[in-house]
Design an enzyme around this catalytic site. Structure first.
Site, PDB file in Angstrom:
ATOM      1  N   ASP A 184      -0.098  -3.954   6.360  1.00 11.07           N
ATOM      2  CA  ASP A 184      -0.701  -3.428   7.585  1.00 11.07           C
ATOM      3  C   ASP A 184      -2.153  -3.842   7.743  1.00 11.07           C
ATOM      4  O   ASP A 184      -2.954  -3.103   8.324  1.00 11.07           O
ATOM      5  CB  ASP A 184      -0.622  -1.890   7.583  1.00 11.07           C
ATOM      6  CG  ASP A 184       0.769  -1.366   7.882  1.00 11.07           C
ATOM      7  OD1 ASP A 184       1.678  -2.173   8.137  1.00 11.07           O
ATOM      8  OD2 ASP A 184       0.946  -0.126   7.848  1.00 11.07           O
ATOM      9  N   ASP A 209       5.993   4.913   5.004  1.00 12.05           N
ATOM     10  CA  ASP A 209       6.909   4.001   5.696  1.00 12.05           C
ATOM     11  C   ASP A 209       7.010   2.656   4.983  1.00 12.05           C
ATOM     12  O   ASP A 209       7.823   1.807   5.368  1.00 12.05           O
ATOM     13  CB  ASP A 209       6.515   3.824   7.172  1.00 12.05           C
ATOM     14  CG  ASP A 209       5.139   3.214   7.360  1.00 12.05           C
ATOM     15  OD1 ASP A 209       4.211   3.582   6.610  1.00 12.05           O
ATOM     16  OD2 ASP A 209       4.978   2.378   8.274  1.00 12.05           O
ATOM     17  N   HIS A 210       6.225   2.474   3.928  1.00 12.19           N
ATOM     18  CA  HIS A 210       6.288   1.261   3.111  1.00 12.19           C
ATOM     19  C   HIS A 210       6.832   1.528   1.709  1.00 12.19           C
ATOM     20  O   HIS A 210       7.207   0.584   1.009  1.00 12.19           O
ATOM     21  CB  HIS A 210       4.900   0.626   3.009  1.00 12.19           C
ATOM     22  CG  HIS A 210       4.361   0.165   4.323  1.00 12.19           C
ATOM     23  ND1 HIS A 210       4.279  -1.161   4.689  1.00 12.19           N
ATOM     24  CD2 HIS A 210       3.898   0.862   5.388  1.00 12.19           C
ATOM     25  CE1 HIS A 210       3.777  -1.258   5.906  1.00 12.19           C
ATOM     26  NE2 HIS A 210       3.539  -0.040   6.351  1.00 12.19           N
ATOM     27  N   HIS A 251      -7.412  -0.683   5.771  1.00  6.60           N
ATOM     28  CA  HIS A 251      -6.368   0.203   6.283  1.00  6.60           C
ATOM     29  C   HIS A 251      -6.156   1.355   5.298  1.00  6.60           C
ATOM     30  O   HIS A 251      -6.139   2.527   5.677  1.00  6.60           O
ATOM     31  CB  HIS A 251      -5.082  -0.602   6.465  1.00  6.60           C
ATOM     32  CG  HIS A 251      -3.904   0.192   6.941  1.00  6.60           C
ATOM     33  ND1 HIS A 251      -3.847   0.759   8.198  1.00  6.60           N
ATOM     34  CD2 HIS A 251      -2.733   0.506   6.332  1.00  6.60           C
ATOM     35  CE1 HIS A 251      -2.691   1.394   8.344  1.00  6.60           C
ATOM     36  NE2 HIS A 251      -1.998   1.254   7.216  1.00  6.60           N
ATOM     37  N   HIS A 267       1.440   3.984   1.934  1.00  9.98           N
ATOM     38  CA  HIS A 267       1.976   4.758   3.044  1.00  9.98           C
ATOM     39  C   HIS A 267       3.498   4.891   2.957  1.00  9.98           C
ATOM     40  O   HIS A 267       4.198   3.951   2.564  1.00  9.98           O
ATOM     41  CB  HIS A 267       1.566   4.134   4.377  1.00  9.98           C
ATOM     42  CG  HIS A 267       0.152   4.447   4.750  1.00  9.98           C
ATOM     43  ND1 HIS A 267      -0.522   3.789   5.761  1.00  9.98           N
ATOM     44  CD2 HIS A 267      -0.735   5.361   4.258  1.00  9.98           C
ATOM     45  CE1 HIS A 267      -1.748   4.275   5.858  1.00  9.98           C
ATOM     46  NE2 HIS A 267      -1.904   5.220   4.957  1.00  9.98           N
ATOM     47  N   HIS A 300       0.851  -1.192   0.000  1.00 10.00           N
ATOM     48  CA  HIS A 300       0.000   0.000   0.000  1.00 10.00           C
ATOM     49  C   HIS A 300       0.885   1.241   0.000  1.00 10.00           C
ATOM     50  O   HIS A 300       2.105   1.136   0.144  1.00 10.00           O
ATOM     51  CB  HIS A 300      -0.971  -0.008   1.185  1.00 10.00           C
ATOM     52  CG  HIS A 300      -0.334   0.078   2.537  1.00 10.00           C
ATOM     53  ND1 HIS A 300       0.487  -0.910   3.043  1.00 10.00           N
ATOM     54  CD2 HIS A 300      -0.378   1.043   3.503  1.00 10.00           C
ATOM     55  CE1 HIS A 300       0.900  -0.559   4.255  1.00 10.00           C
ATOM     56  NE2 HIS A 300       0.400   0.622   4.551  1.00 10.00           N
ATOM     57  N   HIS A 304       5.010  -4.650  10.935  1.00 11.04           N
ATOM     58  CA  HIS A 304       5.312  -3.866  12.145  1.00 11.04           C
ATOM     59  C   HIS A 304       5.460  -4.789  13.347  1.00 11.04           C
ATOM     60  O   HIS A 304       4.776  -5.805  13.457  1.00 11.04           O
ATOM     61  CB  HIS A 304       4.211  -2.845  12.444  1.00 11.04           C
ATOM     62  CG  HIS A 304       4.182  -1.692  11.499  1.00 11.04           C
ATOM     63  ND1 HIS A 304       5.043  -0.618  11.596  1.00 11.04           N
ATOM     64  CD2 HIS A 304       3.398  -1.448  10.420  1.00 11.04           C
ATOM     65  CE1 HIS A 304       4.776   0.252  10.635  1.00 11.04           C
ATOM     66  NE2 HIS A 304       3.786  -0.237   9.896  1.00 11.04           N
TER      67      HIS A 304
END
Length: 257
Positions: free
Chosen positions: A131, A59-60, A111, A57, A55, A169
């Site tokens: 996530d 941090d990915h 999410h 985001h 996805h 995570h």
């Protein structure tokens, strides 16, 4: 099946490195940080050939463009993603071949609306779920709704019990504390807290988990269990007549926990 190695990033992210015996090629899942991936590649004499995105985001995806440019790596990800660095756009039930292994794509919005997972059917199946599903938890509903997320949970519940679950995570102990509040008499949760505490004290990841374990300890897969429903009703101070209502209540409870 893949050999899977965690590359720690940021405070609690794992970038998963996928290899197969006899090859120096490697794929990575959700590389939010290019520098830690490049160090891993150098230290292990590996060649990055593919990047999997679950996805959009940051941090990915934060390291995707740099890694793709430096290594000429293919980038796979959701077709409807707002992240623009994907050159192999994937939709529900698509299949890709990666390092000689066949992966099946499943759309799991909730999410985010663009979230997908990657599933490898094998003697020991593996799912890379970003996530959405966590050890004893699920992702926050930033863009989607409870109806979408409960469909994602139903998909994961339908996978073989032996499936290894690779989320991104290290949330396990916090999730287990919440699971214990929802089901204080569940002995499997108590055992999982002990095991995960020992793993973290030893500096080890708590992941992967398995679908079988999650069916025993994860309130977001156990939304139709009487004990979870009763706790959700106590939290919401209302009777809850559907699985979606129970799921939505425990997700809101977790948001406040």
């Amino acid at each position: 099946m893949f050999n899977v190695t965690p590359i720690p990033a940021f405070d609690d992210n794992y970038i998963w490195a996928l290899t197969v015996p006899g090859s120096q090629a490697v794929a990575v899942v959700d590389p939010g940080d290019a520098d830690v991936v490049n160090r891993y590649l150098k230290d292990n004499n590996l060649q990055l050939t593919a990047i999997l995105v679950t996805h959009h985001h940051a941090d990915h995806t934060g390291g995707v463009n740099q890694l793709s440019l430096e290594h000429s790596a293919d980038v796979y990800g959701p077709a409807n993603s707002p992240f623009e660095g994907i050159n192999h756009k994937l939709s529900n039930d698509d299949q890709i071949e990666l390092l000689g292994q066949q992966l099946t794509i499943h759309e799991v919005p909730g999410h985010t609306l663009d979230h997908i997972s990657y599933y490898l059917a094998d003697t020991t199946p593996q799912v890379f779920c970003g996530d959405t599903l966590f050890l004893a938890g699920c992702g926050r509903l930033f863009e989607g709704n409870p109806e979408q997320m409960i469909q994602a949970m139903a998909y994961y519940k339908g996978l073989p019990d032996t499936t290894e679950v690779y989320c991104t995570h290290e949330y396990s102990l916090a999730n287990l504390a919440f699971a214990a509040a929802v089901e204080p008499t569940n002995p499997q949760i108590t055992a999982a807290i002990k095991q995960c505490t020992q793993q973290r004290q030893a500096g080890l990841p708590t992941l992967p988990t398995t679908i079988a374990t999650e069916k025993q300890i994860n309130p977001f897969l156990r939304y139709n269990e009487t004990s979870v429903k009763q706790s959700a009703e106590q939290f919401s101070h209302n009777p809850l007549s559907t699985d979606v209502a129970v799921f939505a209540a425990i997700r809101e409870w977790k948001n406040q926990f």
